[in-house]
Design a protein around this motif. Structure first.
Motif, PDB file in Angstrom:
ATOM      1  N   LYS A 328       0.847  -1.201   0.000  1.00  0.00           N
ATOM      2  CA  LYS A 328       0.000   0.000   0.000  1.00  0.00           C
ATOM      3  C   LYS A 328       0.882   1.251   0.000  1.00  0.00           C
ATOM      4  CE  LYS A 328      -4.025  -1.902   2.433  1.00  0.00           C
ATOM      5  NZ  LYS A 328      -4.894  -1.736   3.614  1.00  0.00           N
ATOM      6  N   PRO A 329       0.442   2.324  -0.678  1.00  0.00           N
ATOM      7  CA  PRO A 329       1.224   3.562  -0.646  1.00  0.00           C
ATOM      8  C   PRO A 329       1.362   4.092   0.786  1.00  0.00           C
ATOM      9  CG  PRO A 329      -0.450   3.658  -2.350  1.00  0.00           C
ATOM     10  CD  PRO A 329      -0.769   2.458  -1.514  1.00  0.00           C
ATOM     11  N   LEU A 330       2.499   4.683   1.067  1.00  0.00           N
ATOM     12  CA  LEU A 330       2.691   5.360   2.353  1.00  0.00           C
ATOM     13  C   LEU A 330       1.605   6.418   2.535  1.00  0.00           C
ATOM     14  CD1 LEU A 330       6.522   6.064   2.085  1.00  0.00           C
ATOM     15  CD2 LEU A 330       5.446   4.294   3.471  1.00  0.00           C
ATOM     16  N   SER A 331       1.107   6.539   3.763  1.00  0.00           N
ATOM     17  CA  SER A 331       0.070   7.527   4.073  1.00  0.00           C
ATOM     18  C   SER A 331       0.521   8.349   5.283  1.00  0.00           C
ATOM     19  CB  SER A 331      -1.253   6.822   4.371  1.00  0.00           C
ATOM     20  OG  SER A 331      -2.182   7.722   4.919  1.00  0.00           O
ATOM     21  N   LEU A 332       0.419   9.667   5.141  1.00  0.00           N
ATOM     22  CA  LEU A 332       0.774  10.551   6.258  1.00  0.00           C
ATOM     23  C   LEU A 332      -0.299  11.623   6.389  1.00  0.00           C
ATOM     24  CD1 LEU A 332       2.911  11.284   8.434  1.00  0.00           C
ATOM     25  CD2 LEU A 332       3.893  12.867   6.753  1.00  0.00           C
ATOM     26  N   SER A 333      -0.936  11.631   7.547  1.00  0.00           N
ATOM     27  CA  SER A 333      -1.922  12.675   7.857  1.00  0.00           C
ATOM     28  C   SER A 333      -1.289  13.680   8.808  1.00  0.00           C
ATOM     29  CB  SER A 333      -3.177  12.072   8.490  1.00  0.00           C
ATOM     30  OG  SER A 333      -3.819  11.198   7.587  1.00  0.00           O
ATOM     31  N   ALA A 334      -1.674  14.959   8.648  1.00  0.00           N
ATOM     32  CA  ALA A 334      -1.155  16.027   9.510  1.00  0.00           C
ATOM     33  C   ALA A 334      -2.324  16.889   9.959  1.00  0.00           C
ATOM     34  CB  ALA A 334      -0.127  16.867   8.766  1.00  0.00           C
ATOM     35  N   ILE A 335      -2.323  17.233  11.235  1.00  0.00           N
ATOM     36  CA  ILE A 335      -3.369  18.096  11.782  1.00  0.00           C
ATOM     37  C   ILE A 335      -2.715  19.157  12.648  1.00  0.00           C
ATOM     38  CG2 ILE A 335      -3.774  16.510  13.727  1.00  0.00           C
ATOM     39  CD1 ILE A 335      -6.732  17.428  13.641  1.00  0.00           C
ATOM     40  N   ASP A 336      -3.150  20.416  12.480  1.00  0.00           N
ATOM     41  CA  ASP A 336      -2.552  21.488  13.281  1.00  0.00           C
ATOM     42  C   ASP A 336      -3.424  21.790  14.489  1.00  0.00           C
ATOM     43  OD1 ASP A 336      -4.678  23.094  12.467  1.00  0.00           O
ATOM     44  OD2 ASP A 336      -3.513  24.272  11.039  1.00  0.00           O
TER      45      ASP A 336
END
Length: 679
Positions: A328-336
């Motif tokens: 699976k493709p790498l997944s990165l979520s970011a929240i401020d």
């Protein structure tokens, strides 16, 4: 207590970055046109768009200064500029000119309007007048004490108060010294600051009697908070970035409850130190000039001040959530910290041949936030065993997430307006006018008999009117104080005038439009409203004014082209009031007991100083005279002859000259009616 907004000046991109990186909540800036600081670097439209993005990344606002008066020849260009500014997402317009306000409201849907200090708003009624026109904020005159500020903070409108920087000797919007001397108008953003040059009341040729120290209220933060002020404004769009950094740092510290760094603040720029005289009500020791030691002190602090804004300020946190699974493709979520979130995807991970990726390695790479506004608040990771991901792939994923999150912050913080094209008021009533009336402005009741005989209308100070025995009230226009120190007392004075029979009120600042309407006067605009265009006359007509004196900074050729449904006139005679001052320069230098009612400049020209008790006026040395040029004054209904200390005999003679055509005179001025001001 409420913590006010820290509002910083930005005369250049570096200054804007200094402001944001040192903790400003908002900045104010000007474009290359229509800004009251035309001598600052200012911003082209592409630069302004970049500035908006920088501000909105931080969650800060950008207020656009369009706070000059405009002429009819500029209205279409002005409309296009404010429309373009709306389309790039500026947060508010700072406005002086009533016509400019009207144009903005026509071309931009629901604009945020701030009434510039150039509007001379300094009372509760002035603030209420601004609110009735759709202004969300008033930038108060610098001359107010804390009690007066408090009275305006209670009027359901945002208040912006100057807390640091240069103090002009004149009330803003009411200074014409630079324009009359050299065509460089403060109302067009071109002031040459002649007031900083030598002036004296007592023959001390090197004295600078019109030069005030710089303001600083950094040590008054608790009082400012208790007043309920919305915004703390730092002056200085023409100052260097290091100055902006020092001022914002000091006020940010004070607002956050920490001691401000006054040493750096004084070193980077001051004029013999600072003053808080207007705020406290103590007007002594407010005068000062820029000394050699003031200049040399700056060089030692500039390097350290640059360090304050070398890097982006860490103003928000970021939390990452990574998902690393086989096939699976790498997944990165970011929240401020404001709950803005994004997700980005990368390459498919490989099978590990040696050491597989673990959370420690992932954390090291994701924590490299470098020169961004973010600090790392936490990492959540789902990592399947036996997989390998390169540092390069993780770094790219992190950069993409941060960039996308930054764009989302900018988008969320950028207002969206609907805009329309400007339609110039070509169909507004336009009847070429002829002079049908001569108005006489007198300063005392001893001039009254001569004025009654000669004039069509008489303008007289309200206090003087109360002592008169008169029956023809239609002929009288009441002149209230140009600067209102006690609004309740002023309203009481005008009510007494109404009870005595007065019908007409001269509105020399916006407050009197509200006051006069409430009391029941017929309203007449004075030169202090700085009316220079058809749009402003349209607004005054909508507000119910019956006449208006046009700005004496206009050329006759521009006046001839104005359109108006209300009667218009010009000041055609007199020693023009070129400064309105709260603090008396003669009192400071010589004392009231030694007052000669004069100031002399470095060239030997002598200016009369007129004391009104709570304020003073500086009069131009040469008398404006147009009696021999009456045929060149076109498209006005009336002339105002502005008398000060002339004898009754002189008044009668001069009025006769203006009614019947006048003799030529020497040692006079034509003012700006032929020269105009620089634009």
């Amino acid at each position: 207590m409420h913590t006010p907004e820290i509002l910083a000046p930005a005369g250049s991109m570096e200054s804007l970055e200094a402001a944001l990186r040192c903790g400003a909540d908002a900045v104010y800036a000007g474009g290359s046109l229509f800004s009251a600081r035309q001598n600052a670097s200012n911003f082209t439209l592409p630069e302004l768009e970049q500035a908006v993005r920088k501000c909105h990344l931080y969650g800060a606002k950008l207020h656009l200064a369009v706070n000059t008066v405009i002429f009819d020849s500029q209205t279409e260009e002005f409309a296009e500029f404010v429309k373009q500014a709306a389309e790039i997402g500026i947060d508010a317009y700072i406005v002086q000119d009533l016509g400019a306000m009207n144009i903005i409201k026509e071309v931009v849907s629901s604009p945020v309007l701030h009434a510039s200090t150039q509007m001379t708003i300094h009372t509760p009624h002035g603030a209420e007048f601004a609110r009735s026109l759709g202004f969300q904020r008033v930038v108060l005159a610098r001359e107010l004490n804390k009690t007066q500020i408090k009275s305006i903070c209670n009027k359901n409108i945002e208040t912006e108060v100057f807390v640091h920087g240069a103090l002009c000797m004149s009330v803003s919007g009411q200074c014409y010294l630079s324009s009359v001397i050299g065509q460089r108008s403060a109302n067009k953003g071109m002031c040459a600051q002649p007031c900083r040059l030598p002036f004296t009341s007592c023959d001390r040729k090197d004295d600078c009697a019109l030069s005030l120290k710089d303001l600083s209220l950094a040590e008054r933060m608790d009082e400012l908070k208790s007043l309920g002020v919305t915004s703390l404004k730092i002056e200085g769009r023409m100052k260097r970035p290091e100055y902006v950094a020092a001022a914002v740092t000091a006020f940010r510290a004070a607002a956050d409850g920490n001691p401000p760094d006054l040493k750096n603040l004084r070193a980077v720029f001051s004029r013999s130190g600072f003053t808080d005289g207007y705020f406290t009500g103590s007007l002594n020791n407010m005068f000062g000039t820029r000394k050699k030691e003031d200049v040399t002190s700056a060089k030692d602090v500039l390097p350290s001040l640059r360090q304050l804004y070398k890097n982006e300020r860490k103003s928000d946190s970021i939390n990452f959530k990574a998902s690393i699974h086989r096939d699976k493709p790498l997944s990165l979520s970011a929240i401020d910290g404001n709950k803005n979130s994004v997700t980005v995807y990368g390459a498919v991970p490989d099978t590990a041949l040696r050491k597989p990726i673990d959370e420690a390695f992932l954390s090291r790479q994701l924590s490299k936030l470098g020169d961004t506004i973010f600090t790392l608040s936490g990492i959540e990771a789902e990592i399947e065993d036996g997989l390998a991901v390169s540092a390069k792939d993780i770094n790219e994923l992190r950069r993409n997430a941060v960039n996308l999150l930054s764009e989302k912050r900018i988008s969320k913080n950028t207002p969206v307006y609907k805009t329309t094209d400007y339609i110039k008021k070509e169909n507004f009533k336009y009847n070429k006018k002829n002079i049908s009336e001569v108005r006489v402005r007198i300063s005392s009741k001893k001039q009254m008999d001569s004025a009654l005989t000669a004039a069509d209308k008489i303008i007289i100070p309200a206090k003087e009117f109360l002592d008169l025995n008169i029956t023809d009230f239609n002929k009288i226009i009441i002149e209230p104080p140009r600067f209102i120190s006690d609004e309740k007392e002023t309203c009481f004075l005008l009510q007494k005038c109404l009870q005595k029979g007065a019908l007409n009120l001269l509105c020399c600042n916006p407050a009197y439009i509200k006051i006069g309407k409430d009391i029941g006067f017929k309203l007449h605009g004075d030169f202090g409203l700085n009316i220079t265009n058809t749009e402003s006359l349209y607004v005054l007509n909508e507000l119910g004014l019956e006449s208006a004196v046009l700005s004496f900074e206009m050329k006759l050729s521009s006046i001839e082209k104005l359109r108006s449904e209300i009667n218009t006139g010009i000041i055609a005679y007199g020693h023009l009031p070129v400064m309105l001052m709260k603090n008396c320069p003669v009192k400071n230098e010589s004392g009231c007991s030694n007052c000669r009612k004069k100031l002399t400049d470095r060239t030997g020209r002598t200016y009369s100083v007129v004391c009104h008790g709570n304020y003073t006026e500086l009069l131009n040395p040469k008398c404006l005279y147009m009696a021999d040029r009456l045929n060149e004054i076109k498209n006005v209904d009336f002339l105002t002859l502005y008398f000060t200390d002339e004898s009754p005999e002189e008044i009668g003679h001069i009025v006769n000259l203006y009614k019947n055509g006048g003799e030529k005179r020497n040692n006079i001025t034509r003012g700006l009616y032929y020269r105009g001001v620089l634009i």
